[in-house]
Write a protein that holds these residues in place. Sequence first.
Motif, PDB file in Angstrom:
ATOM      1  N   PHE A 176      -1.255   0.697   9.394  1.00 39.19           N
ATOM      2  CA  PHE A 176      -2.444   0.164   8.348  1.00 39.19           C
ATOM      3  C   PHE A 176      -3.185  -0.843   9.556  1.00 39.19           C
ATOM      4  O   PHE A 176      -2.457  -1.448  10.368  1.00 39.19           O
ATOM      5  N   SER A 177      -4.463  -1.035   9.262  1.00 41.88           N
ATOM      6  CA  SER A 177      -4.972  -1.968  10.116  1.00 41.88           C
ATOM      7  C   SER A 177      -5.586  -3.230   9.527  1.00 41.88           C
ATOM      8  O   SER A 177      -6.592  -3.780   9.914  1.00 41.88           O
TER       9      SER A 177
ATOM     10  N   LYS B 214      -0.778  -4.899   0.592  1.00 41.81           N
ATOM     11  CA  LYS B 214      -0.443  -5.619  -0.550  1.00 41.81           C
ATOM     12  C   LYS B 214       0.287  -4.385  -1.704  1.00 41.81           C
ATOM     13  O   LYS B 214      -0.500  -3.547  -1.920  1.00 41.81           O
ATOM     14  N   SER B 215       1.242  -4.851  -2.184  1.00 43.52           N
ATOM     15  CA  SER B 215       1.931  -3.844  -2.956  1.00 43.52           C
ATOM     16  C   SER B 215       2.492  -4.635  -4.168  1.00 43.52           C
ATOM     17  O   SER B 215       3.048  -5.864  -4.197  1.00 43.52           O
ATOM     18  N   LEU B 216       1.953  -4.583  -5.386  1.00 46.14           N
ATOM     19  CA  LEU B 216       2.120  -4.918  -6.616  1.00 46.14           C
ATOM     20  C   LEU B 216       3.618  -4.986  -7.150  1.00 46.14           C
ATOM     21  O   LEU B 216       4.025  -5.778  -8.081  1.00 46.14           O
ATOM     22  N   ALA B 217       4.146  -3.832  -6.676  1.00 46.21           N
ATOM     23  CA  ALA B 217       5.427  -3.556  -7.176  1.00 46.21           C
ATOM     24  C   ALA B 217       6.516  -3.612  -6.095  1.00 46.21           C
ATOM     25  O   ALA B 217       7.689  -3.435  -6.422  1.00 46.21           O
ATOM     26  N   GLY B 218       6.190  -4.092  -4.734  1.00 49.85           N
ATOM     27  CA  GLY B 218       7.182  -4.220  -3.780  1.00 49.85           C
ATOM     28  C   GLY B 218       7.328  -2.942  -3.160  1.00 49.85           C
ATOM     29  O   GLY B 218       7.146  -1.899  -3.402  1.00 49.85           O
ATOM     30  N   PHE B 219       8.029  -3.139  -1.803  1.00 48.98           N
ATOM     31  CA  PHE B 219       8.424  -1.857  -0.896  1.00 48.98           C
ATOM     32  C   PHE B 219       9.841  -1.947  -1.151  1.00 48.98           C
ATOM     33  O   PHE B 219      10.596  -2.841  -1.083  1.00 48.98           O
ATOM     34  N   ILE B 220      10.408  -0.697  -1.201  1.00 49.38           N
ATOM     35  CA  ILE B 220      11.717  -0.596  -1.366  1.00 49.38           C
ATOM     36  C   ILE B 220      12.569   0.149  -0.092  1.00 49.38           C
ATOM     37  O   ILE B 220      11.849   1.398   0.106  1.00 49.38           O
TER      38      ILE B 220
END
Length: 169
Positions: A6-7, A11-17
């Motif tokens: 990504f440049s 933003k992740s509203l649920a998070g990265f797992i």
Amino acid sequence: MAKSTFSGPVKSLAGFISAGVNNSVSLTADTTLTVDAHAGKILLCNDADGKFTLPSIVSTTPSDPTDPNQANNIGASFYFYIETAATDLDILTDGTDKFKGAVLVAVDDGAKKAFVPAASNDVMTMNGSTKGGVVGSVVQVTAIDTATYLVHDSLLIGSGTIVTPFADA
């Protein structure tokens, strides 16, 4: 899965797992770690006298910051979990990179002490007793700047009269 890049801000509203079978790596012999194969993963230390060498820190600004193949590795973290009791286990830098931060060494009688590396320290040695490295010990290091690995969120379990695990290679 291929690398995704990504440049801009993500933003992740649920998070990265990060979960699943590929999120831990068993280290069973001396290993030179790489960002691609080891950063952000749980490194299960299963070699009592293993020598685990961190990758050289590359902090140069690439000509194209969006290039997914750029070498800059500031922010890469390595999470070590001692699964086989250490006898002479080392976490090493390339010799140019040094450690900053601190590690807590504790024993089951309640004794504990935080150790801060000297400016020249580029190795952590665990011996399963005075320098920590009993099963359950954890160490986290993160490349934070040119030639600087930060030791943080780390607890070494030891025995006897505890001493610093930091040294010069």
